[in-house]
Design a protein around this motif. Structure first.
Motif, PDB file in Angstrom:
ATOM      1  N   PHE A 176       0.839  -1.207   0.000  1.00 59.02           N
ATOM      2  CA  PHE A 176       0.000   0.000   0.000  1.00 59.02           C
ATOM      3  C   PHE A 176       0.866   1.246   0.000  1.00 59.02           C
ATOM      4  O   PHE A 176       1.997   1.239   0.507  1.00 59.02           O
ATOM      5  CB  PHE A 176      -0.894  -0.005   1.242  1.00 59.02           C
ATOM      6  N   PRO A 177       0.343   2.326  -0.552  1.00 60.41           N
ATOM      7  CA  PRO A 177       1.100   3.589  -0.500  1.00 60.41           C
ATOM      8  C   PRO A 177       1.319   3.992   0.962  1.00 60.41           C
ATOM      9  O   PRO A 177       0.461   3.772   1.801  1.00 60.41           O
ATOM     10  CB  PRO A 177       0.185   4.579  -1.219  1.00 60.41           C
ATOM     11  N   ARG A 178       2.500   4.589   1.229  1.00 63.32           N
ATOM     12  CA  ARG A 178       2.843   4.911   2.626  1.00 63.32           C
ATOM     13  C   ARG A 178       2.090   6.145   3.110  1.00 63.32           C
ATOM     14  O   ARG A 178       1.863   6.300   4.284  1.00 63.32           O
ATOM     15  CB  ARG A 178       4.344   5.194   2.761  1.00 63.32           C
ATOM     16  N   SER A 179       1.784   7.074   2.166  1.00 63.74           N
ATOM     17  CA  SER A 179       1.224   8.350   2.630  1.00 63.74           C
ATOM     18  C   SER A 179       0.208   8.846   1.617  1.00 63.74           C
ATOM     19  O   SER A 179       0.067   8.316   0.517  1.00 63.74           O
ATOM     20  CB  SER A 179       2.348   9.374   2.748  1.00 63.74           C
ATOM     21  N   GLN A 180      -0.471   9.903   2.033  1.00 67.07           N
ATOM     22  CA  GLN A 180      -1.473  10.543   1.150  1.00 67.07           C
ATOM     23  C   GLN A 180      -0.803  10.974  -0.146  1.00 67.07           C
ATOM     24  O   GLN A 180      -1.357  10.852  -1.229  1.00 67.07           O
ATOM     25  CB  GLN A 180      -2.047  11.757   1.909  1.00 67.07           C
ATOM     26  N   LYS A 181       0.439  11.488   0.009  1.00 72.28           N
ATOM     27  CA  LYS A 181       1.155  12.040  -1.166  1.00 72.28           C
ATOM     28  C   LYS A 181       1.384  10.922  -2.189  1.00 72.28           C
ATOM     29  O   LYS A 181       1.102  11.065  -3.376  1.00 72.28           O
ATOM     30  CB  LYS A 181       2.506  12.624  -0.704  1.00 72.28           C
ATOM     31  N   GLU A 182       1.833   9.779  -1.692  1.00 69.86           N
ATOM     32  CA  GLU A 182       2.085   8.649  -2.595  1.00 69.86           C
ATOM     33  C   GLU A 182       0.803   8.241  -3.301  1.00 69.86           C
ATOM     34  O   GLU A 182       0.800   7.857  -4.464  1.00 69.86           O
ATOM     35  CB  GLU A 182       2.627   7.444  -1.803  1.00 69.86           C
ATOM     36  N   LEU A 183      -0.300   8.298  -2.530  1.00 67.28           N
ATOM     37  CA  LEU A 183      -1.587   7.876  -3.089  1.00 67.28           C
ATOM     38  C   LEU A 183      -1.964   8.790  -4.262  1.00 67.28           C
ATOM     39  O   LEU A 183      -2.393   8.324  -5.324  1.00 67.28           O
ATOM     40  CB  LEU A 183      -2.656   7.957  -1.995  1.00 67.28           C
ATOM     41  N   GLU A 184      -1.796  10.091  -4.032  1.00 67.13           N
ATOM     42  CA  GLU A 184      -2.128  11.051  -5.100  1.00 67.13           C
ATOM     43  C   GLU A 184      -1.251  10.789  -6.313  1.00 67.13           C
ATOM     44  O   GLU A 184      -1.727  10.769  -7.449  1.00 67.13           O
ATOM     45  CB  GLU A 184      -1.906  12.493  -4.599  1.00 67.13           C
ATOM     46  N   ALA A 185       0.033  10.596  -6.066  1.00 66.83           N
ATOM     47  CA  ALA A 185       0.971  10.370  -7.166  1.00 66.83           C
ATOM     48  C   ALA A 185       0.547   9.128  -7.958  1.00 66.83           C
ATOM     49  O   ALA A 185       0.594   9.108  -9.185  1.00 66.83           O
ATOM     50  CB  ALA A 185       2.373  10.177  -6.607  1.00 66.83           C
TER      51      ALA A 185
END
Length: 2045
Positions: A585-594
């Motif tokens: 899973f993405p580690r953070s919100q930022k990764e998710l957006e990216a």
């Protein structure tokens, strides 16, 4: 009611009762008549016949109800068939007139129906006797049929069926008419009529040939149409008709064929016809393929399900043998059905068709075929699979595309594959280990075939193949590891094929999921293998886009499957797993957006699948490893889970961008997320509630979902009891798996593996054969509903309100069908939430929340959908429960009351009546008591609403709920309710089965309410009871099986409360008939009832069943279908076990048989043993059962075998077409268990069962007497058959039985060969039964069990010849070699703990043998050596095969060096494993000698089972080798073999002393740890072994010094033993404890002696230093906890008080104490007390003098107490052991060196004097103790006098007392007391200390002389009296000797005249008695001796009295004469002896 019991109807009584009660009275009279007519005298019946006929025909026109008319018709017909038949035609005409009547009013209907019923009954009973009247009657009925309404149609059809059955072929002329009229009614709108038609036509086809020839096609078409829109009852009836007719067409009944030349149909034609229905339904026939493809519209599901049932009926009717012969045709036909495009138009349709086909296969294959035939069928299925697979491969390899239809073929083949593989899996699993030939035969190649399907292009087929492999592995666990390895190897090999990656990973996952069903498990290393494969797949997923998806899915699937292995394995891989989960899973919100910004649709699909997989593996982890879920782990899991929650909200946007095909993957992620959250504590994700609830609510309110999917959970959330309203009882039928698809909610019954591949490794839900996850759409909604229920209780009130309002809004918004779907989902969620609140004990919330919820629920109470109404009622009840406020409940109840009073429509009346029931159900009687009256009155009124049976059903159901929940509060309403129930039972038409079912529920609830009162005899109770019985009788006679089941459970309750009033003679036969019912619920009810009856009255039940079987056998009543043969009910139940698959039913059958066994097996031993033997003898002939070895007595064996064969062929003679299936392995296992139970029962019943000579004499007196020992050969044979079977479970049971037999019969002697036991002749069999268990491929658990049997056999001492023993002994030797091979055996199939189990079992077996061998050796050594006699004598006397004393030890000796090391290693392991968890860090990191660290938890159990005998063996070995001194020299070779190599090295390095110390600590540590707290479940043998080990250990000097030097250790051991005594009772344990204590005390004594000697050498002459040696020092203080003596005293006093509570002063002084007269102790107690006393006497020697004085008062108090309490006279005058011990103890103490210690003189004196005073006091003559043993008491007194000095015991008071006791003894009337008294006096008189003995001589000698003088007057009459006189004279003689010279004459003057007075006159000698002569001789000899001793004094006395002289002289003369005569005689004798013996014969002539 009693007034109704008369032959004629009692019309006066009838006139007197109220109108309402008359129908019941009449019914009761008819019931009585029914019983009495058959039994009555014919003359009586004929006399009253006219009047009876009048009364009965009169009743026809009195509008009788359904049950009454049935009985009425039956009675009339019976009456005519018994009495005269003159008026029968008159009555018949009367009935026909009524039927013709034009009156169509409803009031007249019952009369018409009664007339119809009578006509039917007449023809059924009398048939052709009624001659030619039948055409009129039949036409009349057919005419009426046309105009009748539904109830009339049903009744007429039933009558026609009876007419047909009565007339048989005679009615042929009317058959066509009946057929035409009936056929058209098969599509009647009334379901009851359709059922009746089907039954009527079924009867018709018995004779009407045209039905299965010319009309066959038409008949089939009509049947197909009849199935459309049908209910369950119709489907069953039509299927039965259709199946039978098809079977008849194929194999017509002989008689019919003989009469007419008929054309038989071929199998193809018949199957083609059936297929038409399956594929096309009732819409006409297949004209040509083209039209077929054009014709749209699928078949209705009801038709398909009905035809599926018809197929099963068809095959069942033709029978198992037919199926065996035609299986290939049947299989290919059935598989063709599912490959047909019409059967699989949509995916769900395809799943349904597959279910139907699987059902056909399972129902026929599983039930009709025996194990052998099933294996043949398995081969056929394999061939079908490989044929399909070849076709698929041909299409796939067809690169040029020549095969155009290929793709269609491939997709069709997947369904064929699924069905075939599913059936193959089920087949193998049900065969279990007996399936091995199927797997092993290379020509079949089952595993190759199945694995080839793993490469099938279709997902469903691959999953099915994987499932099939899992079934194979579960059935044959030895395949598990090889299969796993094979799949792993293939995955690595075929990494580049997407199908291979997917298929083989499915197979591995499935295999891992099956491990939990294989107790032996798989090697731990396989876990690492799986992890490495999965990691590799996940790592390489991104490398190749063609494989990304499959590799990702496969990787996570494998990890999920790995989690099912449980914490012991997962623990090692957890860190890696956590890392993998975090990285997905993405580690953070930022990764998710990216992430959102990049990626195409394929990447997203892979990503979503990967995340779903990861969540799935997490869920599996949480579900299967709860022990590993620490807070830290949960926290680390939450990181990825929270990411997933965030991601879910972004997914809709992604789907918009990349297309809708991602929806499924997204749904899968949501499903996995909901699943894992539902398992975690809600507190952990509190922060995400808002977002989560939004998702959940959107999910089940179908916000983003255009289809109207509904959840499947509603039924499971509603109450089970409401099944009658929802029809969900269908899930309790034999057709459950296909009936499911007809349930109304979406996708019901469409479960299939491909919907959720992860289910392949999960546990299968109970009752399912194969996991069937529902389609994804439904599963997601289900998961969201379940999670909503978990979360809701933790949500704030504000949010609850918002959601409830939102729900109302959603329902309002939706329209039509969608509204129904949304409402269903919302209600399920609300119910789930309320259930969650109730479980959490939280409340619903404030007023506004309640209001909103109430509005929501109330709105649904009048919803037209019954399921929603049910849910609303349930929700209302749950709300009341959660709110729990009286006002709220009152408000809810009032709303429903008002509604019910005003509403007229069915919907709201049903909904609100259920609401009342649910309120009461959830609030209980107390909470809703105030509404009870209103509720009951309203519901009673509604129940009478005849216009709507639906309202009646719901009202009665609610009433039943209220009765149930109100309990005793309902007692006041019982009578009105009961009368309503009866009225309805008598009037409601039988076609309304739901009403009758609810009436049954009400009746049952009422019976429970009245409860035990039902036993009473008061008028009201009698009325209630007879009403209940009448109600039960009506229901028993109902045609619907559920109503019959209700009747049985009511009778069962009645039997529980009032057993005397339930008539077993009618109930049991009824239950026996139901055992063959085709309805599961009815069979269940019957068996449950039998289970209860057999608990109390097993023998009556069996007798009634047997008499019924005889009746049925006589063929009077062919209508009864029974499966009871000469084996009785128990045989029938055993037979049921082979066919039944329902778990509840099977467990009830087991219990019933268990109860029967317990109460009957001992009385009817032969019968039960034959039953078990028949079941066990039916071994399948696969590979030929092992031949039975018999060396001796072969003829009798052959005879037995012949009997068996005859018996077996005899069973199947009657019914050749359907041979019953041979008992299956599960039943055989149960039979073997029964065998063990019979052994146990006989053991508890009577010892004669195990004594051959008694048994034979009993048999001679009473030939019927039956004792177990007479059946020994059968027992051995049964155990042998079981132990050598194919089935592993049966082998285990057989070995267990064998062990039980050996244990119980080992000591039974063979009367004909003294010195031998009867088991000896079965050596060969025992050896042959054990040998196969030691073959290399046998599973570890069986080998372990066999080792146990080996050691039992060797240790039992049955076999005396070493060579014979060697056979079994060699098996153990070979196993020992296996153990020594060490840990890493190359081919490991099972887990390491299985190896541990096997190795420990071998070591335990050796230990047990060694223990027995040492025992024999010890006994042989302790026996006196017999003198060697001359050779010839020796041979006759002793058989040459008697063991030399140490023979068994010679077998063990060679193995001892290695064994001892292995044993020690095992004990070391065990010691480490018993450490508490906090010391787990001290365990060796790489495991022990026999366990690996991974399997530590399971290993503990195996060690726990085997350590005790090993401990004992090691103790014996250590003490016999002086702690292994001899092994020091040759230590290396033994150790090099032992597996404990790493410990070995360090051992040799230690010094010998250290090793001794280590071993000592090990042994004591293990013992003390165990004895501290033996678990209650530990067998007593372990405790005994441990105690034996301790006492053996302490016999060796080394151990003694060790324990004596470490006193605290000894104290601890004593404390532990004391504690053991408190918890364990058996005398054997207590005796053994005293033995250990004795050893400890002796060790301490030796130690003290040693110290004294050492001190003595050091300090010559310093005497005082010795005073401080020993416990107590100078002060004499003993410190509890440190003092050995104190600990020993505690324990010993406990034993004494336990056996002699009178010793405890607290007890005797308590006011409630009742004086117990001393009585003889039982043998074991006496021994215990004796041991204890003798140990007590030793204790002072461990103390310093001061210490001794501390304990001596207690010890002496106890000893004198024991003396007092146990000195009781015995018949043989022997002193009890406890008395001897006490006397010995007193002597030891008084003579101890303490008396010489100067400083203690005064204390010592006081002590001895008080002890003597106590004894004197105790020995006082006392009326309350007439049986006191004076001798023992005198002996004690004498001991004191002899051992103590005069200063001690010469005190006047004591002296007086002692003299008094002697005087009493001398005056005793018991000569033995006198004699003993004289002996004791002698010892006192001879005491060297003159001051002590002189007073006694002075006081007692005169009395003695007086007594002896008196003998002259009363000469002794018995030997005892003579002995007393002789002893007295001896004392007198001694006194003469002790006297001084000057007094000698006086003394002789006392003695000599006394002796002379004993002499007899010479004339009197011949006539004197033997005793008198003895006295004379004794006196004479003494006189002769005294003369020379004291000549002067003697002369003086003789001369002084001349008469003395003359008497003496004449006596001497007589003596000389007689001695001369004797000499002469002796000489003569010698001469005779010298002469030859033949001379004697001539002398006689």
């Amino acid at each position: 009611m009693e007034l109704a019991h008369s032959l004629l109807l009692n019309e006066e009584a009838l006139a007197q009762i109220t109108e309402a009660k008359r129908p019941v009275f009449i019914f009761e009279w008819l019931r009585f008549l029914d019983k009495v007519l058959v039994a009555a005298n014919k003359v009586d019946v004929k006399e009253k016949q006219k009047k009876l006929v009048e009364q009965l025909t009169g009743l026809i026109s009195s509008a009788p109800g359904p049950p009454t008319r049935k009985l009425l018709a039956k009675n009339l017909a019976t009456l005519y068939s018994i009495g005269d038949t003159f008026t029968v035609f008159q009555t018949l005409d009367k009935c026909n007139d009524i039927i013709r009547s034009k009156d169509d009013t409803t009031a007249y209907l019952p009369t018409k129906l009664a007339a119809v019923a009578c006509v039917g009954a007449f023809y059924e009973k009398m048939g052709r006797m009624l001659g030619s009247s039948f055409p009129d009657t039949i036409n009349n009925l057919l005419k009426a049929l046309k105009s009748a309404e539904s109830q009339g149609r049903g009744e007429i059809l039933i009558s026609l069926q009876k007419v047909l059955s009565g007339l048989g072929g005679a009615a042929a002329s009317c058959h066509r008419d009946i057929y035409k009229n009936a056929r058209s009614l098969l599509t009647d709108r009334s379901m009851a009529v359709r059922c009746a038609v089907a039954k009527c036509l079924l009867e018709l086809q018995n004779e009407a040939v045209f039905m299965w020839t010319t009309e066959l096609e038409n008949m089939a078409t009509v049947c197909f149409k009849a199935l459309e829109g049908s209910n369950y009852g119709v489907r069953v009836a039509v299927a039965k008709h259709l199946g039978t007719i098809m079977a008849t067409a194929l194999m017509p009944k002989q008689a019919a064929v003989m009469r007419q030349n008929v054309k038989r149909s071929t199998l193809e034609e018949v199957l083609e016809l059936m297929a038409t229905g399956f594929l096309r339904g009732g819409s006409g026939f297949l004209k040509s393929g083209g039209e077929m493809l054009k014709g749209g519209g699928s078949v209705s599901r009801e038709v398909r399900v009905g035809i599926t049932q018809a197929y099963v009926v068809f095959v069942t009717t033709l029978g198992g043998q037919w199926l065996e012969r035609n299986f290939a045709t049947f299989l290919s036909h059935v598989l063709d059905l599912v490959s047909h495009p019409r059967a699989t138009q949509t995916h769900v349709e395809a799943v349904y068709s597959r279910r139907c086909v699987s059902f056909m296969l399972r129902a026929t294959l599983g039930g009709l075929l025996g194990e052998k035939a099933q294996i043949a069928a398995g081969k056929e299925i394999c061939q079908a699979i490989s044929k399909q697979m070849r076709a698929v491969e041909a299409v796939l390899n067809d690169v040029n595309g020549e095969n155009k239809t290929g793709a269609a073929d491939v997709s069709a083949s997947q369904h064929v594959m699924v069905c075939a593989l599913k059936e193959l899996g089920s087949l193998v699993q049900s065969l279990s280990a007996t399936a091995s030939p199927l797997i092993q035969e290379p020509s079949i190649g089952l595993i190759e075939t199945v694995t080839s399907v793993l490469l099938h292009p279709s997902l469903a087929a691959r999953l099915a193949a994987a499932w099939c492999l899992r079934c194979v592995a579960v059935a044959l666990p030895y395949q598990l590891t090889p299969l796993l390895d094979r799949c792993a190897e293939r995955i690595n090999h075929l990494k580049s094929s997407p199908e291979a990656v997917s298929g083989y990973s499915f197979a591995m996952a499935a295999l891992l999921g099956g491990v939990h069903q294989c107790p032996l498990g798989i090697p731990h290393s396989k876990g690492k293998l799986v992890v490495s494969i999965a990691e590799d797949l996940l790592r390489t997923a991104a490398q190749n886009s063609r494989l990304s998806l499959q590799r990702t899915q496969a990787g996570w699937l494998l990890l999920g499957a790995l989690m099912t292995m449980g914490p012991s394995l997962v623990r090692y891989h957890l860190p890696k797993m956590l890392l993998l989960w975090r990285n997905v899973f993405p580690r953070s919100q930022k990764e998710l957006e990216a992430e959102k910004a990049r990626g195409d649709s394929f990447t997203w699909q892979v990503t979503l699948e990967g995340r779903a997989g990861a969540l799935c593996a997490m869920r599996s982890f949480v579900a299967h490893c709860p022990e590993l879920l620490t807070e830290d782990i949960i926290r680390r899991l939450m990181t990825p889970i929270e990411c997933a929650m965030t991601m879910i909200s972004h997914v809709p946007a992604i789907i918009k961008v990349h297309g809708a095909h991602l929806k499924a993957s997204a749904a899968m992620v949501r499903l996995r997320l909901y699943d894992i959250l539902a398992l975690l504590p809600p507190k952990t994700y509190e922060g995400s509630f808002n977002a989560l609830l939004r998702e959940l609510v959107a999910e089940f309110t179908l916000t983003d979902n255009s289809s109207n999917t509904t959840t499947s959970l509603l039924r499971s959330l509603c109450h089970y009891d409401d099944s009658v309203l929802m029809g969900s009882w269908l899930q309790e039928t034999d057709h459950k798996s296909i009936e499911d698809q007809l349930q109304p909610n979406s996708a019901s019954g469409s479960g299939a593996l491909e919907h959720d591949p992860s289910s392949i490794y999960l546990r299968v839900p109970v009752g399912e054969a194969i996991p069937g996850p529902l389609p994804l759409g439904v599963s997601v909604i289900d998961a969201s509903v379940a999670l909503f229920g978990v979360v809701f209780p933790h949500v704030s009130f504000k949010h609850r309100l918002q959601m409830l309002d939102h729900f109302a809004e959603c329902i309002k918004q939706a329209k039509g069908v969608r509204q129904q779907a949304v409402q269903l989902n919302i209600f399920t969620a609300v119910l789930s939430a309320l259930k969650g609140l109730a479980e959490n004990k939280s409340t619903l919330g404030p007023e506004e929340v309640r209001k909103s919820a109430l509005a929501l629920v109330m709105g649904a109470l009048d919803n037209p959908n019954p399921i929603l109404r049910c849910a609303a009622g349930e929700a209302l009840g749950r709300m009341a429960q959660v709110v729990g406020e009286a006002t709220f409940i009152a408000r809810m109840a009032q709303t429903s009351f008002d509604k019910l009073k005003s509403a007229r429509d069915v919907v709201s009346r049903t909904g609100h009546s259920l609401a009342l029931g649910c309120l009461h159900r959830y609030v209980g009687g107390i909470g809703s008591g105030q509404h009870l009256k209103t509720s009951v009155s309203i519901l009673l009124a509604l129940a009478q609403d005849g216009s709507s049976h639906e309202v009646q059903t719901w009202a009665l159901h609610s009433l039943a709920l209220i009765v149930d929940s109100s309990g005793p509060m309902y007692r006041g309403y019982v009578e009105p309710t009961l009368s309503l129930v009866l009225t309805l039972l008598l009037t409601v038409p039988p076609s309304h089965t739901e009403v009758h079912q609810c009436l049954g529920r009400c009746l049952g609830a009422l019976i429970t309410t009245v409860g035990p009162e039902l036993q009473g005899n008061g008028a009201t109770i009698s009325t209630i009871r007879s009403s209940c019985l009448v109600g039960c009788a009506i229901m028993q006679d109902h045609s619907d099986s559920l109503v019959q089941a209700a009747a049985i459970s009511c009778l069962q309750q009645l039997h529980m409360f009032a057993p005397r009033h339930v008539n077993l003679s009618s109930l049991v036969p009824c239950l026996c008939v139901h055992l063959c019912s085709s309805h599961l619920l009815l069979r269940r009810a019957a068996v449950a009832c039998l289970r209860q009856l057999t608990q109390r009255e097993a023998s009556e039940v069996c007798e009634y069943a047997m008499s019924l079987a005889k009746k049925a056998g006589n063929g009077k009543d062919t209508a009864i279908k029974l499966n009871i043969t000469e084996t009785g009910l128990e045989g029938a139940l055993f037979g049921m076990l082979d066919h039944e698959t329902d778990r509840k039913l099977c467990s009830d059958i087991h219990d019933t048989l268990g109860h029967m066994l317990s109460s009957l097996a001992v009385k009817k031993l032969s019968h039960w043993l034959k039953l078990c033997k028949d079941v066990l003898a039916a071994t399948t002939d696969i590979g030929g059962a092992v031949t039975f070895e018999m060396e001796k007595d072969e003829d009798s064996e052959k005879k037995d075998e012949m009997d068996d064969d005859i018996m077996f062929t005899g069973l199947g003679e009657d019914d050749k077409s359907k041979p019953s299936v041979a008992p299956r392995w599960v039943t055989r296992v149960f039979a073997a268990d029964c065998l063990c139970r019979i052994l146990l029962l006989c053991e508890n019943a009577d010892k004669a069962h195990f004594d051959l000579s008694t048994a034979r004499s009993t048999r001679a007196k009473n030939p019927k007497g039956d004792l177990l020992v007479l059946h020994l050969s059968d027992l051995i044979r049964m155990a042998f058959m079981a132990a050598t079977d194919h089935s592993n479970q049966l082998r285990m049971a057989g070995l267990q039985a064998l062990e039980d037999i050996i244990k119980r019969f080992a000591c039974v002697p063979e009367p004909e060969f003294p010195g031998h036991v009867i088991l000896e002749q079965y050596q060969a069999n025992v050896g042959a039964a054990l040998r196969p268990a030691f073959s290399p491929d046998t599973p570890s658990d069986i080998t372990a069990k066999a080792c146990q049997v080996c050691s039992t056999w060797i240790g039992s001492g049955v076999v005396s010849d070493l060579n014979d023993l060697r056979r079994v002994h060699n098996l153990l030797v070979s196993s020992l070699d296996k153990v020594q091979a060490g840990k890493d055996s190359s081919s490991q199939l099972y887990s390491e703990s299985a190896t541990t189990m096997e190795k420990l079992a071998v070591l335990k077996a050796w230990a047990e043998v060694y223990v027995v061998a040492m025992k024999i050796k010890k006994e042989a050594e302790s026996k006196p050596v017999k003198p060697v006699r001359s050779g010839d004598e020796d041979d006759d006397d002793l058989g040459s095969d008697v063991l030399p004393p140490d023979s068994l030890i010679t077998l063990v000796q060679p193995e001892l060096p290695s064994l001892s090391q292995l044993w020690l290693a095992m004990l070391r392991d065990y010691a480490l494993l018993t450490l508490p968890t906090e010391f787990s860090s001290q365990l060796p990191p790489d495991g022990g000698a026999f366990y690996t660290p991974e399997t530590i938890d399971t290993a503990r159990l195996h060690y726990r089972n085997s350590w005790a005998p090993v401990l004992h063996a090691v103790a014996l070995w250590l003490s016999s080798t002086g702690f292994g001194t001899c092994e020091q020299k040759n230590v290396s070779p033994a150790l090099s073999k032992a597996p404990a190599l790493h410990t070995g090295a360090s051992w040799t390095a230690k010094t010998f002393e250290e090793s001794i110390k280590d071993r000592m600590h090990l042994m004591l540590g293990v013992s003390i740890e165990f004895l501290c707290f033996p678990r209650p479940e530990e067998p007593i043998e372990h405790v005994m072994s441990c105690l034996h080990a301790l006492s053996t250990l302490l016999e060796s000097p080394t151990a003694r010094t060790h324990i004596a030097e470490d006193q605290l250790l000894a104290v601890e051991l004593l404390n532990v033993l004391h504690r053991l005594l408190l918890t364990r009772d058996p005398p054997a344990v207590q005796l053994q404890v005293t033995a250990v204590v004795q050893e400890i005390i002796r060790a301490a004594q030796d130690h003290v002696q040693q110290q004294i000697m050492n001190k003595g050498q050091e300090e010559e002459g310093q005497r005082d230093s010795q005073l401080t040696l020993g416990e107590g020092g100078e002060t004499g203080e003993l410190v509890p906890g440190n003092s050995l003596v104190f600990a020993a005293m505690e324990l010993l006093v406990f034993i004494l008080i336990r056996h002699l509570p009178q010793l405890n002063t607290r007890v005797t002084e308590s006011p409630s104490h009742v004086l117990i007269r001393p009585q003889r102790l039982p043998e074991e107690s006496a021994r215990l007390v004796a041991n204890t006393v003798s140990i007590l006497a030793e204790l002072p020697s461990l103390c310093s003098p001061a210490g001794s004085m501390t304990i001596l008062p207690t010890i002496l108090f106890l000893m004198t107490g024991v003396l007092r309490e146990t000195a009781v006279k015995t018949a043989d005058n022997s002193a009890p052991t406890s008395v001897s011990a006490a006397l010995q103890g007193i002597k030891t103490i008084i003579t101890s060196p303490l008396a010489r210690v100067h400083s203690l003189q005064t204390q010592w004196t006081a002590l001895v004097r008080s002890s003597l005073a106590s004894v004197l006091e105790d020995s006082q003559p006392d009326e309350s103790r007439p049986d006191m043993d004076d001798i023992s008491m005198l002996t004690a007194i004498t001991l004191f006098l002899l051992s103590g000095s005069n200063e001690l015991v010469g005190v006047t008071v004591l002296q007086k007392g002692c003299m008094e006791r002697f005087r009493n003894a001398l005056n005793s009337c018991d000569p033995s007391v006198q004699a003993r008294c004289y002996q004791l006096l002698l010892s006192v008189f001879q005491h060297p200390s003159r001051p002590l003995c002189t007073p006694y001589i002075h006081a007692l000698a005169p009395l003695m002389v007086e007594k002896l003088k008196a003998v002259e007057q009363s000469r002794p009459m018995t030997a005892a009296e003579l002995q007393a006189v002789q002893e007295g004279i001896r004392v007198l003689e001694n006194l003469v000797g002790m006297g001084e010279e000057q007094n000698r004459v006086q003394l002789v003057a006392l003695l000599v005249p006394t002796l002379i007075s004993y002499l007899l006159d010479e004339n009197a000698i011949p006539s004197a008695s033997q005793v008198s002569k003895g006295l004379h001789d004794f006196a004479l000899q003494n006189l002769m001796r005294i003369g020379p001793l004291y000549p002067a004094a003697f002369k003086k006395v003789i001369c002084a009295a001349p008469e003395l002289k003359t008497r003496l002289e004449s006596a001497v003369r007589a003596n000389q004469a007689s001695s001369k005569a004797k000499d002469a005689a002796r000489k003569a004798q010698h001469t005779v002896q010298v002469a030859p013996t033949i001379k004697l014969k001539t002398n006689f002539l």
